[in-house]
Design a protein around this motif. Sequence first.
Motif, mmCIF file in Angstrom:
data_model
loop_
_atom_site.group_PDB
_atom_site.id
_atom_site.type_symbol
_atom_site.label_atom_id
_atom_site.label_comp_id
_atom_site.label_asym_id
_atom_site.label_seq_id
_atom_site.Cartn_x
_atom_site.Cartn_y
_atom_site.Cartn_z
ATOM 1 N N ASP A 48 39.122 -20.939 9.078
ATOM 2 C CA ASP A 48 39.585 -19.709 8.287
ATOM 3 C C ASP A 48 40.412 -18.678 9.277
ATOM 4 O O ASP A 48 39.775 -18.551 10.390
ATOM 5 C CB ASP A 48 38.349 -19.160 7.855
ATOM 6 N N PRO A 49 41.255 -18.041 8.850
ATOM 7 C CA PRO A 49 41.959 -16.962 9.900
ATOM 8 C C PRO A 49 41.027 -15.833 10.235
ATOM 9 O O PRO A 49 40.513 -15.603 9.420
ATOM 10 C CB PRO A 49 43.454 -16.607 8.798
ATOM 11 N N LYS A 50 41.320 -15.322 11.322
ATOM 12 C CA LYS A 50 40.570 -14.244 12.100
ATOM 13 C C LYS A 50 41.401 -13.114 12.188
ATOM 14 O O LYS A 50 42.509 -13.263 12.635
ATOM 15 C CB LYS A 50 39.629 -15.015 13.037
ATOM 16 N N SER A 51 40.478 -11.883 12.178
ATOM 17 C CA SER A 51 41.132 -10.816 12.501
ATOM 18 C C SER A 51 40.226 -9.877 13.211
ATOM 19 O O SER A 51 38.803 -10.026 12.842
ATOM 20 C CB SER A 51 41.561 -9.975 11.293
ATOM 21 N N LYS A 52 40.469 -8.875 14.384
ATOM 22 C CA LYS A 52 39.586 -8.028 14.773
ATOM 23 C C LYS A 52 39.242 -6.884 13.626
ATOM 24 O O LYS A 52 38.260 -6.202 14.299
ATOM 25 C CB LYS A 52 40.437 -7.497 16.033
ATOM 26 N N LYS A 53 39.665 -7.017 12.588
ATOM 27 C CA LYS A 53 39.304 -6.160 11.710
ATOM 28 C C LYS A 53 38.134 -6.607 10.885
ATOM 29 O O LYS A 53 37.695 -5.984 9.845
ATOM 30 C CB LYS A 53 40.520 -5.701 10.570
ATOM 31 N N ASP A 54 37.811 -8.028 10.977
ATOM 32 C CA ASP A 54 36.692 -8.828 10.230
ATOM 33 C C ASP A 54 35.383 -8.101 10.228
ATOM 34 O O ASP A 54 34.933 -7.573 11.369
ATOM 35 C CB ASP A 54 36.694 -10.127 10.827
ATOM 36 N N ILE A 55 34.786 -8.319 9.240
ATOM 37 C CA ILE A 55 33.307 -7.829 9.158
ATOM 38 C C ILE A 55 32.618 -8.926 8.818
ATOM 39 O O ILE A 55 32.792 -9.418 7.461
ATOM 40 C CB ILE A 55 33.132 -6.635 8.105
ATOM 41 N N VAL A 56 31.764 -9.661 9.754
ATOM 42 C CA VAL A 56 31.194 -10.880 9.471
ATOM 43 C C VAL A 56 29.910 -10.695 9.159
ATOM 44 O O VAL A 56 29.188 -10.134 9.736
ATOM 45 C CB VAL A 56 31.363 -11.681 10.684
ATOM 46 N N ASP A 99 34.633 -15.662 19.317
ATOM 47 C CA ASP A 99 36.155 -15.733 19.599
ATOM 48 C C ASP A 99 36.974 -14.916 18.681
ATOM 49 O O ASP A 99 38.028 -14.624 18.921
ATOM 50 C CB ASP A 99 36.470 -17.309 19.315
ATOM 51 N N GLY A 100 36.461 -14.752 17.517
ATOM 52 C CA GLY A 100 37.287 -13.997 16.672
ATOM 53 C C GLY A 100 37.138 -12.407 16.868
ATOM 54 O O GLY A 100 37.972 -11.891 16.351
ATOM 55 N N LYS A 101 36.461 -12.067 17.669
ATOM 56 C CA LYS A 101 36.090 -10.707 18.223
ATOM 57 C C LYS A 101 36.168 -9.640 16.891
ATOM 58 O O LYS A 101 36.849 -8.873 16.964
ATOM 59 C CB LYS A 101 37.124 -10.205 19.172
ATOM 60 N N ARG A 135 27.577 -9.457 23.042
ATOM 61 C CA ARG A 135 27.822 -8.329 23.879
ATOM 62 C C ARG A 135 28.681 -8.691 24.907
ATOM 63 O O ARG A 135 29.505 -8.146 25.459
ATOM 64 C CB ARG A 135 26.496 -7.695 24.462
ATOM 65 N N LYS A 136 28.387 -10.196 25.447
ATOM 66 C CA LYS A 136 29.312 -10.691 26.611
ATOM 67 C C LYS A 136 30.498 -10.948 26.202
ATOM 68 O O LYS A 136 31.671 -10.945 26.962
ATOM 69 C CB LYS A 136 28.313 -11.965 27.176
ATOM 70 N N GLY A 137 30.734 -11.819 24.984
ATOM 71 C CA GLY A 137 31.768 -12.626 24.525
ATOM 72 C C GLY A 137 32.767 -11.395 23.950
ATOM 73 O O GLY A 137 33.994 -11.809 23.786
ATOM 74 N N SER A 138 32.216 -10.187 23.114
ATOM 75 C CA SER A 138 33.148 -9.578 22.384
ATOM 76 C C SER A 138 32.550 -8.237 22.323
ATOM 77 O O SER A 138 31.865 -7.797 21.387
ATOM 78 C CB SER A 138 33.006 -10.222 20.955
ATOM 79 N N LYS A 139 33.032 -7.498 23.402
ATOM 80 C CA LYS A 139 32.291 -6.157 23.957
ATOM 81 C C LYS A 139 32.636 -5.169 22.601
ATOM 82 O O LYS A 139 31.752 -3.981 22.717
ATOM 83 C CB LYS A 139 32.931 -5.686 25.118
ATOM 84 N N LYS A 140 33.556 -5.186 22.128
ATOM 85 C CA LYS A 140 33.894 -3.986 20.992
ATOM 86 C C LYS A 140 33.205 -4.393 19.576
ATOM 87 O O LYS A 140 33.455 -3.496 18.868
ATOM 88 C CB LYS A 140 35.373 -4.133 20.868
ATOM 89 N N THR A 141 32.647 -5.661 19.502
ATOM 90 C CA THR A 141 32.112 -5.821 18.334
ATOM 91 C C THR A 141 30.670 -4.917 18.041
ATOM 92 O O THR A 141 29.909 -5.100 18.898
ATOM 93 C CB THR A 141 31.724 -7.290 18.067
#
Length: 229
Positions: A48-56, A99-101, A135-141
């Motif tokens: 599935d395509p990913k975006s930094k705007k995603d809400i998972v 990875d999708g951040k 926290r370690k892999g996607s700090k802005k999430t």
Amino acid sequence: MKKNTYKNILIIGLFLLFQHYTKAQTVQWDSTYRPAKYVELVNKFKADPKSKKDIVFLGNSITAGTDWAKLLNLSQAKNRGISGDITFGVLERLQDVIDGKPSKVFILIGINDISRNIPDSIILRNYKMMISRIRKGSKKTQIYFNTLLPVNSAFEKFKNHYGKDEHILWLNDEIRKFAVKNVTVVDLYPNFTDQDKHLRAELTKDGLHLIPEGYQVWADFLKKTGYLN
């Protein structure tokens, strides 16, 4: 000699009885369980395509049971629920989410762990591992951790999930402590309980899973609290 033989037999008998009793008192649990469609769905999520705007929305069947994008009117809302999943399964597939951040991740997991007799301390440890890895892999999430929903045994359909309210309550108390770790706690539990602290009958079809009215309560709560902004 005969007296010693009887004594030895008695000792061995007591030892075997002790072993049997100890084994009977030891609750067995399995961290390797994965639902039948686990691999299929994990591969689907990866494609599935990913975006930094995603809400998972990450979790088990309770998360999987609705179309989050439609429910919340948010095209970036992604459903990452797998029916039957446990905390170990979420940890196994968490890297794809990292990875999708995504901008936000909402986690609700643990009721199946409870039903499978995974110790509360292990479930809590897995929660903390999820938080640490994100926290370690996607700090802005931004991390949103949901308290577990109650169950309702009156439906008599998911007996392994019933009669374990003390585990739900203990884990929810621990989840609420995540707030001091800069994790947003989404306290769903009070919104779904009746006067007896059971899952409200009008919001469920089987005492565990939600019907559309239940998801609407969830959606309204998220909107009211501003967690989606």
